[in-house]
Design a protein around this motif. Structure first.
Motif, PDB file in Angstrom:
ATOM      1  N   PHE A  26       5.614  16.171  -4.493  1.00 50.53           N
ATOM      2  CA  PHE A  26       5.668  16.377  -6.033  1.00 50.53           C
ATOM      3  C   PHE A  26       4.878  17.614  -6.409  1.00 50.53           C
ATOM      4  O   PHE A  26       3.642  17.651  -6.633  1.00 50.53           O
ATOM      5  N   PRO A  27       5.625  18.830  -6.384  1.00 47.98           N
ATOM      6  CA  PRO A  27       5.011  19.987  -6.818  1.00 47.98           C
ATOM      7  C   PRO A  27       4.644  19.934  -8.147  1.00 47.98           C
ATOM      8  O   PRO A  27       5.583  19.869  -9.129  1.00 47.98           O
TER       9      PRO A  27
ATOM     10  N   GLY B 267       0.787  -0.947  -0.148  1.00 50.30           N
ATOM     11  CA  GLY B 267      -0.015   0.179   0.106  1.00 50.30           C
ATOM     12  C   GLY B 267       0.878   1.163   0.083  1.00 50.30           C
ATOM     13  O   GLY B 267       2.056   1.211   0.397  1.00 50.30           O
ATOM     14  N   THR B 268       0.263   2.241  -0.371  1.00 46.61           N
ATOM     15  CA  THR B 268       0.916   3.493  -0.609  1.00 46.61           C
ATOM     16  C   THR B 268      -0.142   4.616  -0.041  1.00 46.61           C
ATOM     17  O   THR B 268      -1.229   4.512   0.247  1.00 46.61           O
ATOM     18  N   ARG B 269       0.574   5.609   0.646  1.00 41.24           N
ATOM     19  CA  ARG B 269      -0.154   6.791   1.105  1.00 41.24           C
ATOM     20  C   ARG B 269      -0.034   7.724   0.228  1.00 41.24           C
ATOM     21  O   ARG B 269       1.342   8.448  -0.200  1.00 41.24           O
ATOM     22  N   GLN B 270      -1.124   8.463  -0.375  1.00 44.42           N
ATOM     23  CA  GLN B 270      -1.083   9.512  -1.343  1.00 44.42           C
ATOM     24  C   GLN B 270      -1.983  10.619  -0.732  1.00 44.42           C
ATOM     25  O   GLN B 270      -3.218  10.441  -0.540  1.00 44.42           O
ATOM     26  N   VAL B 271      -1.251  11.816  -0.612  1.00 44.80           N
ATOM     27  CA  VAL B 271      -2.096  13.178  -0.164  1.00 44.80           C
ATOM     28  C   VAL B 271      -2.174  14.150  -1.509  1.00 44.80           C
ATOM     29  O   VAL B 271      -0.980  14.382  -1.910  1.00 44.80           O
ATOM     30  N   PHE B 272      -3.210  14.295  -1.853  1.00 41.78           N
ATOM     31  CA  PHE B 272      -3.595  15.257  -3.038  1.00 41.78           C
ATOM     32  C   PHE B 272      -3.774  16.669  -2.278  1.00 41.78           C
ATOM     33  O   PHE B 272      -5.063  16.797  -1.606  1.00 41.78           O
ATOM     34  N   VAL B 273      -3.213  17.836  -2.764  1.00 44.38           N
ATOM     35  CA  VAL B 273      -3.314  18.928  -2.450  1.00 44.38           C
ATOM     36  C   VAL B 273      -3.480  19.827  -3.610  1.00 44.38           C
ATOM     37  O   VAL B 273      -2.782  19.941  -4.214  1.00 44.38           O
TER      38      VAL B 273
ATOM     39  N   LEU C 248       3.085  13.141  -1.626  1.00 45.62           N
ATOM     40  CA  LEU C 248       2.172  14.428  -1.686  1.00 45.62           C
ATOM     41  C   LEU C 248       2.262  15.057  -2.891  1.00 45.62           C
ATOM     42  O   LEU C 248       3.490  15.491  -3.361  1.00 45.62           O
ATOM     43  N   VAL C 249       1.042  15.029  -3.797  1.00 44.90           N
ATOM     44  CA  VAL C 249       1.024  15.712  -4.941  1.00 44.90           C
ATOM     45  C   VAL C 249       0.465  17.313  -4.665  1.00 44.90           C
ATOM     46  O   VAL C 249      -0.645  17.468  -4.012  1.00 44.90           O
ATOM     47  N   PHE C 250       1.429  18.125  -4.857  1.00 45.26           N
ATOM     48  CA  PHE C 250       0.913  19.717  -4.297  1.00 45.26           C
ATOM     49  C   PHE C 250       0.519  20.385  -5.570  1.00 45.26           C
ATOM     50  O   PHE C 250       1.675  20.971  -6.306  1.00 45.26           O
TER      51      PHE C 250
END
Length: 603
Positions: free
Chosen positions: A221-222, A83-89, A191-193
């Motif tokens: 990942f900006p 599993g991965t943790r993915q946070v989208f901002v 984290l995709v920013f």
């Protein structure tokens, strides 16, 4: 569009390109070693090339593990889906409301790109990832395992483009979600920013963001939504620094190329190499692991990573050993070698006080310091003692040596056993039937004379010394205490001392009368049937007094009529006989306190 590999040159800026050429070697990322099944240890390893792309297809032949600088053999290597943790901002600041020639806002482009990503079969696996979605207008989804749930929430959102929170404050808030504890520890985190140009902050917010990302192992990942000519502005540098310092990737969004490069990096993190091996660490404390990877085109090594383990030698003891073995026969023609019993089965119990059960490699039985039986395969806990060579009565000492898979050794205490060899007198064997009646008559006469003498001298007779206390198992009831598996608990004789008495899930009577008790206590201070150990349905044992005069005591407190449950380390006293109740395994010692006003049993 989403996964296109043909983005225009100069649009995608990789932080990896800022590294020196001396660093263009494959990189390794290691999880914390899992020691729960020690001595079996496992860890996960990510292997990436110079562009941070996953290198697939490696086998056990490509890996080498050094434990405390010693090579480890028999590695098991498999590629696993983790599993991965993915946070989208999404920073819905005014800059994201700018429209293109088709009337689409930059937010519309970001939303369309994310919806395409979440519809991808590889990205939409349910129950694999931990997903969160945060915008400047508020939190939409937190810790979901369904990409469809994020897509539905984002599809219905209408941003205000008011910019009520600064871009970097929004990033710091999102990093809190990346630091939340999860059921699956040490999974890859991204984290995709997605943001327009934001005002260059002071150094502190950037340093805080990098520090928080490093603490949670999160790659940032900006994704910048801006014009290509804005790339020379100083506002771009903090975003590039975020990507480079956290192992992420900086991207200027282009509708033609999409987010394919970022998506590939995130999805690649799902696959890692799981390496399992048998540790040879045989001392407690901190040990170091280092992973080496070799291929035809490269060779690289990780930094040593520590793990701490408690390792102690096993403990071994005899189970229900005899004090005496009698070999006898009524047949004078039978040879000593054929007298029963010709052998005796002995059993031992091996425990691991460090809590790490492991296999036994070898066990040996020694009689009078001579090895008589060696086991190099299961069962290691049973021995057959050959008695055919003992032609005369005598005392013997027994010991068992055990060696576990780590090479740690343990031995029992020396066990004294008396072997009695008894044969009939050959000259009298033929006259025995004729003498039986005469012997019986003489026995009656002698008994009568002894009785008369005893009655006449009873009042003048000096008191005899009290017999020494002893503990033994009733031979008739012994089978009830035997079990093929390990005992549930042990009674450790303290006064008098002796071998541990196993409790195997049955009720046990303790007393002086061998016809009533399974554990016979040869002491005048003990009643014929003094106490009873009753096994409860939940596995606990209850001690109940059987109406004795002296009573039964636990930890120097009188046991009530209803009985009292026993705990590990409890002190039991029945008259002058004392035991310690002990559960298998590693338990903290029991502390027993006696108040000055509390009573105690009479000695």
């Amino acid at each position: 569009m989403l996964r296109s590999a043909h983005a225009p040159l100069g649009v995608i800026l990789l932080a990896i390109a800022l590294r020196s050429t001396a660093q263009l070697q494959p990189s390794l990322s290691l999880s914390e070693p899992d020691t729960q099944a020690f001595p079996s240890i496992s860890l996960r390893v990510s292997v990436s090339d110079e562009a941070d792309r996953r290198i697939p297809g490696l086998t056990a032949d490509n890996f080498q593990i050094l434990e405390d600088q010693r090579p480890v053999d028999d590695l098991v290597v498999e590629e696993v889906l983790v599993g991965t943790r993915q946070v989208f901002v999404i920073n819905t600041a005014p800059g994201l409301g700018v429209r293109d020639s088709h009337g689409r806002t930059r937010f519309d482009l970001a939303r369309e790109e994310l919806l395409d990503y979440w519809r991808d079969p590889d990205a939409s696996l349910i129950g694999i990832d931990d997903l969160s979605l945060l915008t400047s207008d508020g939190l939409l989804i937190q810790h979901s395992n369904s990409a469809a749930e994020l897509a539905s929430a984002l599809d219905q959102m209408e941003p205000t483009f008011e910019g009520s929170i600064s871009g970097f404050d929004l990033l710091l808030l999102a990093l809190d979600f990346a630091a939340d504890p999860l059921a699956e520890a040490a999974i890859p985190s991204s984290l995709v920013f997605m943001t327009p140009l934001i005002e260059t902050p002071r150094d502190l917010p950037i340093a805080n963001a990098i520090s928080r990302a490093s603490d949670s192992g999160t790659a940032i990942f900006p994704v910048l939504f801006s014009n290509e000519e804005d790339l020379e502005l100083p506002e771009v540098e903090p975003l590039m620094e975020l990507a480079e310092s956290t192992g992420g990737q900086f991207l200027v969004f282009d509708p033609e190329g999409g987010m394919g490069a970022v998506v590939d990096r995130i999805l690649d993190q799902r696959f890692q190499y799981k390496i399992t091996f048998s540790s040879r660490a045989d001392t407690p404390g901190i040990h170091l692991l280092q992973v080496q990877v070799r291929d035809d085109d490269f060779q690289t090594s990780s930094q040593p990573i520590p793990y701490e383990i408690d390792v102690r030698p096993p403990e071994v003891a005899f189970i229900q050993p005899p004090n005496e073995i009698v070999r006898q026969t009524d047949d004078p023609e039978l040879s000593v070698e054929d007298m029963a019993p010709t052998s005796f089965d002995l059993q031992i119990l091996t425990t691991f006080p460090d809590g790490h059960a492991r296999s036994i490699e070898r066990s040996s039985l020694l009689v009078d310091e001579e090895v008589v039986d060696v086991r190099r395969e299961a069962p290691f806990d049973r021995f057959e003692w050959d008695l055919t060579g003992y032609r005369q009565s005598g005392a013997h000492t027994l010991r068992v040596l055990v060696e576990d898979s780590l090479g740690l050794e343990a031995e029992t205490i020396e066990l004294p056993i008396q072997v009695v060899v008894s044969r009939p007198e050959e000259g009298l064997s033929s006259l025995r039937p004729a003498l039986d009646s005469l012997v019986a008559v003489l026995a009656v006469i002698v008994a009568g004379m002894v009785l008369v003498i005893g009655l006449t001298t009873l009042i003048r007779r000096a008191p005899l010394p009290e017999p020494a206390a002893g503990i033994r198992l009733n031979p008739v009831k012994r089978m009830r205490l035997q079990s093929t598996g390990p005992p549930e608990a042990l009674l450790i004789p303290l006064r008098p001392s002796g071998e541990p008495v196993p409790l195997t899930g049955v009720d046990v009577v303790l007393g002086r009368d061998a016809s009533l008790a399974a554990i016979v206590l040869d002491d005048p201070s003990v009643e014929r049937m003094h106490a009873r150990l009753i096994r409860q349905a939940d596995g606990d044992y209850l001690l109940r007094d059987q109406g004795s005069v002296a009573g039964s005591w636990i930890n120097y407190e009188l046991v009530p009529k209803s009985g009292r449950r026993l705990q590990h380390g409890d002190h039991i006293q029945l008259g002058r006989v004392e035991f310690r109740f002990q559960l298998p395994g590693d338990h903290p010692p029991r502390k027993i306190r006696i108040s000055p006003d509390e009573g105690s049993p009479a000695a």
